[in-house]
Enzyme design. Structure first.
Site, PDB file in Angstrom:
ATOM      1  N   HIS A 130       0.838  -1.210   0.000  1.00 33.84           N
ATOM      2  CA  HIS A 130       0.000   0.000   0.000  1.00 33.84           C
ATOM      3  C   HIS A 130       0.870   1.257   0.000  1.00 33.84           C
ATOM      4  CE1 HIS A 130      -3.321   2.687   1.410  1.00 33.84           C
ATOM      5  NE2 HIS A 130      -2.320   3.285   2.046  1.00 33.84           N
ATOM      6  N   GLU A 131       1.892   1.276   0.832  1.00 33.70           N
ATOM      7  CA  GLU A 131       2.761   2.455   0.892  1.00 33.70           C
ATOM      8  C   GLU A 131       3.548   2.623  -0.403  1.00 33.70           C
ATOM      9  OE1 GLU A 131       2.239   4.532   3.083  1.00 33.70           O
ATOM     10  OE2 GLU A 131       1.036   3.262   4.385  1.00 33.70           O
ATOM     11  N   HIS A 134       1.415   4.382  -2.905  1.00 34.89           N
ATOM     12  CA  HIS A 134       1.435   5.841  -2.742  1.00 34.89           C
ATOM     13  C   HIS A 134       2.648   6.444  -3.451  1.00 34.89           C
ATOM     14  CE1 HIS A 134      -1.980   6.767  -0.273  1.00 34.89           C
ATOM     15  NE2 HIS A 134      -1.614   5.983   0.723  1.00 34.89           N
TER      16      HIS A 134
END
Length: 307
Positions: A130-131, A134
């Site tokens: 998820h990071e 980003h």
């Protein structure tokens, strides 16, 4: 949220900033506000990552000091076709994580000790993915810009309320209109900032699920982190609530549901979206991509690339 809509919201933030500047100093004030916005964003572009990492007492780790974490980030970054980001560990009991950096070549992923202790290897892979999403979407820079402009609007509005608006000619909004604008502009800026943050979380959830290969790994991690965030305080985040939007789950105590003032979508909505994605991708079956050897498994084939 599409990038077009995000651009419109950013333009709205800049317009709010210039509007407050206009109320204080007329056309010249608006132009000065635009210059100040550009200058503050330039400063944030080069320094925001170091500032936030220092704020949370994060220390960098490598293959020697945190081999499992470093190897997992490296494998997921390769899977996402990203340069290897720097990896940081925060000594914080609340399980959480964030990414920062002005571009993928100068990015960092930071996780808390609480996250490392609370999650299974598959769930940690979902969070890291998820990071990385980003970073891949350039959200780290986007959120830095929105936070900077929103903060500048609040500061400028407070300045205007203290000294009074200077644009009070017959064609101006008058003192009542000026005061109303100076009160409402920071609120509007906050709403725009939160809207951008919430919708970028959905996009990062989807991309992160595709990077790690299993949407339900991330869904399980979100449920655990959200539950812990209600019980374990993050004192650094409480002292700097403007950074709350950076984390995978709102680190502040008392955060609520999916509403205008939330920094994140509700966790229930995010998990539901991941469940729909899992159903569409058939992730209950083995991931169709080749499964690399993971940092914790013993080489035995399991579901997905790391589990």
């Amino acid at each position: 949220m599409s990038y077009f809509r995000t651009a419109i919201l950013l333009a709205g933030l800049t317009g709010l900033f210039m509007g407050v500047g206009y109320l204080i100093g007329g056309a010249a004030g608006a132009m000065i506000a635009l210059v100040v916005a550009a200058a503050t964003n330039m400063f944030a572009y080069w320094n925001s990552d170091r500032m936030v990492l220092s704020m949370y007492g994060a220390h960098e780790v490598d293959a020697g000091t945190a081999p499992d974490l470093h190897r997992l980030v490296a494998e997921l970054a390769a899977r996402a076709a990203l340069p290897m980001p720097r990896v940081f560990l925060m000594d914080n009991p609340q399980p959480n994580a964030f990414a920062t950096g002005r571009n993928p070549e100068n990015a960092a992923v930071a996780v808390t000790t609480g996250l490392m202790q609370s999650l299974r290897r598959e769930e940690l892979a979902g969070v890291i993915a998820h990071e990385l999403a980003h970073i891949k979407h350039h959200d780290t820079l986007l959120m830095t810009i929105t936070a900077t402009i929103a903060g500048a609007i609040s500061m400028l509005a407070q300045f205007g309320m203290f000294f009074g608006g200077g644009n009070r000619g017959n064609n101006g909004p008058g003192i009542i209109g000026s005061l109303a604008m100076m009160i409402l502009a920071p609120l509007g800026a906050m709403l725009v900032q939160m809207a951008i943050s919430r919708t970028r979380e959905y996009a990062a959830d989807e991309m992160g699920a595709r990077i790690c290969g299993q949407p339900m790994w991330l869904a399980s991690a979100l449920a655990k982190i959200d539950d812990a965030a209600h019980q374990v305080p993050n004192r650094e985040a409480e002292r700097a609530p403007a950074t709350a939007h950076m984390f995978i789950i709102n680190p502040l105590s008392g955060h609520g549901m999916d509403n205008l003032f939330a920094t994140h979508p509700s966790t229930e909505n995010r998990i539901a979206a991941l469940q729909r994605l899992a159903g569409q991708s058939g992730s209950a079956t083995p991931d169709p991509a080749p499964a690399p050897r993971g940092p914790w498994n013993g080489g035995a084939p399991r579901r997905g690339p790391w589990g």
